[in-house]
Scaffold this motif. Structure first.
Motif, PDB file in Angstrom:
ATOM      1  N   LYS A   3      42.163  34.681  37.845  1.00  0.00           N
ATOM      2  CA  LYS A   3      42.967  35.620  38.632  1.00  0.00           C
ATOM      3  C   LYS A   3      43.126  35.178  40.079  1.00  0.00           C
ATOM      4  CE  LYS A   3      41.727  39.620  35.777  1.00  0.00           C
ATOM      5  NZ  LYS A   3      41.084  40.963  35.740  1.00  0.00           N
ATOM      6  N   ALA A   4      42.118  34.467  40.605  1.00  0.00           N
ATOM      7  CA  ALA A   4      42.165  34.004  41.994  1.00  0.00           C
ATOM      8  C   ALA A   4      41.916  32.502  42.043  1.00  0.00           C
ATOM      9  CB  ALA A   4      41.120  34.728  42.833  1.00  0.00           C
ATOM     10  N   THR A  36      46.182  35.234  43.055  1.00  0.00           N
ATOM     11  CA  THR A  36      45.815  35.455  44.444  1.00  0.00           C
ATOM     12  C   THR A  36      45.201  34.170  44.985  1.00  0.00           C
ATOM     13  OG1 THR A  36      45.293  37.751  43.857  1.00  0.00           O
ATOM     14  CG2 THR A  36      44.585  36.984  46.016  1.00  0.00           C
ATOM     15  N   GLN A  70      33.014  35.354  46.493  1.00  0.00           N
ATOM     16  CA  GLN A  70      33.361  36.094  45.269  1.00  0.00           C
ATOM     17  C   GLN A  70      33.266  37.608  45.495  1.00  0.00           C
ATOM     18  OE1 GLN A  70      30.329  37.010  42.719  1.00  0.00           O
ATOM     19  NE2 GLN A  70      31.809  38.556  42.086  1.00  0.00           N
ATOM     20  N   TYR A  78      36.707  39.633  42.515  1.00  0.00           N
ATOM     21  CA  TYR A  78      36.859  39.259  41.114  1.00  0.00           C
ATOM     22  C   TYR A  78      35.526  38.780  40.554  1.00  0.00           C
ATOM     23  CZ  TYR A  78      41.934  39.314  41.852  1.00  0.00           C
ATOM     24  OH  TYR A  78      43.226  39.690  42.135  1.00  0.00           O
ATOM     25  N   GLU A 117      36.532  34.509  36.923  1.00  0.00           N
ATOM     26  CA  GLU A 117      37.955  34.744  37.173  1.00  0.00           C
ATOM     27  C   GLU A 117      38.463  33.983  38.397  1.00  0.00           C
ATOM     28  OE1 GLU A 117      38.515  39.260  35.379  1.00  0.00           O
ATOM     29  OE2 GLU A 117      37.825  39.045  37.451  1.00  0.00           O
ATOM     30  N   ILE A 118      37.575  33.183  38.995  1.00  0.00           N
ATOM     31  CA  ILE A 118      37.929  32.446  40.210  1.00  0.00           C
ATOM     32  C   ILE A 118      37.911  30.946  39.915  1.00  0.00           C
ATOM     33  CG2 ILE A 118      37.405  32.049  42.641  1.00  0.00           C
ATOM     34  CD1 ILE A 118      35.783  34.661  42.592  1.00  0.00           C
ATOM     35  N   TRP A 176      31.825  29.955  39.065  1.00  0.00           N
ATOM     36  CA  TRP A 176      33.264  29.768  39.189  1.00  0.00           C
ATOM     37  C   TRP A 176      33.763  28.701  38.219  1.00  0.00           C
ATOM     38  CZ3 TRP A 176      35.361  29.811  44.898  1.00  0.00           C
ATOM     39  CH2 TRP A 176      34.884  30.938  45.567  1.00  0.00           C
TER      40      TRP A 176
END
Length: 603
Positions: free
Chosen positions: A3-4, A106, A155, A160, A164-165, A183
């Motif tokens: 997501k990021a 993002t 984080q 997130y 998700e990073i 991550w």
């Protein structure tokens, strides 16, 4: 799901040369004057006593001191404002960052340079101010980039979950710290390092295309297939009625068989690592893209000898294709001593047609080069071949494994056999430099599915332009490995007939295509020398075939990936006798490839 995305700058979005050869020298030149003029400013006082000397020392030692980074940022701001500095950003990075932003990811920056310096850089590129791409910036005030704790703090601020990073950097040590924090990571290997860190590798941002990737399983696959109306209709019934099982027994991928109420499908998905080894050996998911391209080419040249394609999903590195039933893997059939009357004809034609139609003998130079470009990025799979086939069997490589003690003396001999090692490296050099045709790249009896009447070649994910004899030698080697594994004299005789017939059919088919050609820039048609040229071309292919056959036999016995034909022999001593015989034979092929002139001599 990602997501990021958090990106480093130096060596990642921007060149090392810009930072080291433009920004740093600019700061070195202008910092002393700035310090003298602003000696009482908080930024200068933060340096401590003797600020000029200390700053110069920090710059010489490339220290990541926050006070230094702050002052560098101030000086750079003046340079950008005056127009002396224009920030560098890789075009591939900018294009991908814009694409990700538009897609909904993002974006953040985490660099050892101060946040002010980061904003200056992205605010003064040749493309203008691109700071609107980012939702936040982080520097060493949050913690050092080699500390997992720093990534945990980021984080928490981002909000997130760690998985998700995604973190992008050219620094393996930074990636290690991010991975330790949970991550996802991608190593930007822009400078072609030969290291193999446990991170997904990309040479440019353009290769980072799998952010929506998730490994499928029998529970998640039905919903995915149901989203594709044509596939669902093809299968018949509703997803709850489909029977799905994971059948992948290879070294690399997931393979599912999906049975609907009407028909069945095969789903193949690449994993981001070597399945045989685990996550410690990452592999780019882009190999699924190259496999798809190779299947498209093979479907054009030999549609009756490869599975039909129904769907390719680049983001999931997943391909949906024809379910081959009641076909079985050829290697299983050979172990069971089954005879296949059409095998030699089918494989001989498969190799001849696909290799001829992707060569300069058929294509114009421009067409050939354009095809080569499509596969040029499949470097990770080539690297496996380059190491495991040509180099590692001949020294004490960590991943080598062999039948000890039966092969201990043989392994010692391989390591000291200079003529053999030189020959193997000559073959490797040819593999690296002679891009003659699109090779399957991994054509063995585990990459072929058969019935008594039908043959289908699968799994061309190693697809790459290589010497024509490479595929031919690899396949014949696996027939010969089967030959050495057996004790049944009649079946061994049948296997040798397969070797002979496969080569003869390949040579006949290739010759017919060459003599009938109406195009191709190699051996110009205007010179009217087709027949004479063909003799020389086949002689070269033959020599290469023998050499590649030999190295494939050796690596399948002492390297990482073995063959079930020999591995299934329970008696280690008996197996060792057969393996030693196969290696001795392979050595004769490799060293005699220029003096063994025909298939009868091999047999």
């Amino acid at each position: 799901m990602i997501k990021a995305i958090v990106t480093d700058i130096e060596g990642t979005t921007s060149s090392l040369s810009f930072v080291k050869e433009v920004l740093f020298p600019y700061a070195e030149k202008h910092l002393p004057d700035y310090v003298r003029k602003h000696a009482n400013s908080p930024e200068v006082k933060a340096v401590g006593e003797n600020p000029i000397e200390k700053l110069e020392q920090w710059m010489r030692e490339d220290k990541k001191e926050t006070a230094l980074k702050t002052l560098q940022g101030i000086v750079w701001a003046e340079g950008y404002k005056s127009g002396e500095l224009v920030a560098d950003i890789y075009p591939d990075a900018l294009a991908k960052l814009k694409e990700w932003k538009a897609t909904g990811f993002t974006l953040y920056v985490y660099s050892s340079g101060s946040i002010a310096a980061q904003k200056l850089l992205f605010g003064n590129t040749a493309a203008g101010d691109v700071n609107n791409l980012f939702s936040g910036y982080f520097d060493t005030t949050i913690g050092g980039k080699l500390e997992a704790d720093s990534y945990q703090k980021i984080q928490k601020q981002i909000g997130y979950a760690p998985q998700e990073i995604l973190f992008l950097s050219d620094s393996v040590a930074e990636l290690d710290a991010a991975k330790k924090a949970g991550w996802k990571t991608v190593w930007l290997n822009r400078y072609s390092s030969t290291a193999k860190p446990p991170h997904t590798e990309a040479k440019t941002f353009a290769e980072i295309t799998y952010l929506a990737y998730r490994a499928m399983d029998v529970d998640t696959l039905p919903a995915y297939l149901a989203e594709h109306k044509k596939l669902a209709e093809f299968l018949g019934g509703n997803p709850k009625e489909w029977n799905i099982r994971e059948v992948g027994d290879g070294n690399l991928n997931l393979v599912f068989i999906v049975k609907g109420t009407k028909q069945s499908l095969c789903v193949k998905q690449a994993l981001p690592y070597v399945r045989l080894v685990g996550e410690s050996w990452p592999l780019p998911l882009s190999r699924a893209h190259y496999e798809y391209l190779a299947l498209v080419e093979q479907n054009k040249n030999t549609p009756e000898l490869v599975p039909a394609l129904y769907l390719h999903d680049a983001e999931l590195a997943l391909t949906v294709m024809e379910c081959l039933s009641p076909h079985i893997i050829l290697r299983k059939g050979l172990i069971a001593k089954t005879r296949y009357p059409n095998l030699a004809k089918h494989i001989g034609q498969f190799m001849a047609r696909n290799l001829f139609y992707t060569s300069d003998f058929y294509l114009s130079a421009a067409e050939k080069k354009n095809k080569m470009v499509q596969f040029a990025g499949n470097t990770a799979m080539c690297k496996i071949t380059e190491d495991l086939v040509f180099s590692e069997p001949y020294f004490n490589a960590p991943m080598n494994k062999w039948n000890s003690p039966a092969l201990d003396k043989t392994m010692e001999s391989l390591a000291t056999d200079v003529p053999l090692k030189l020959a193997a490296q000559e073959l490797k050099h040819a593999f690296l430099t002679r891009a003659e045709a699109l090779a399957h790249g991994d054509l063995h009896s585990g990459s072929i599915m058969v019935t008594e009447k039908e043959t289908r070649v699968i799994d061309p994910e190693f697809g790459f332009f290589a010497p024509i004899g490479f595929d031919v030698g690899m396949y014949l080697a696996n027939l010969l490995l089967s030959y050495f594994s057996h004790s049944d004299a009649e079946y061994k005789k049948w296997l040798l007939a397969q070797v002979k017939d496969t080569w003869n059919i390949f040579a006949e088919e290739f010759s017919a295509l060459f003599l009938a050609r109406k195009s191709g820039d190699s051996f110009s048609l205007a010179l009217n020398i087709n027949k004479q040229a063909l003799e020389k071309i086949l002689a070269t292919i033959w020599q290469d075939t023998l050499g590649y056959c030999g190295v494939e036999i050796i690596r399948r016995i002492v390297g990482l990936a073995h063959v079930e034909d020999l591995e299934s022999i329970a008696d280690a001593a008996e197996r060792g006798t057969k393996e030693n015989a196969a290696i001795a034979f392979a050595r004769k092929l490799i060293l005699g490839r220029n003096t063994i002139h025909d298939i009868a001599s091999v047999l």
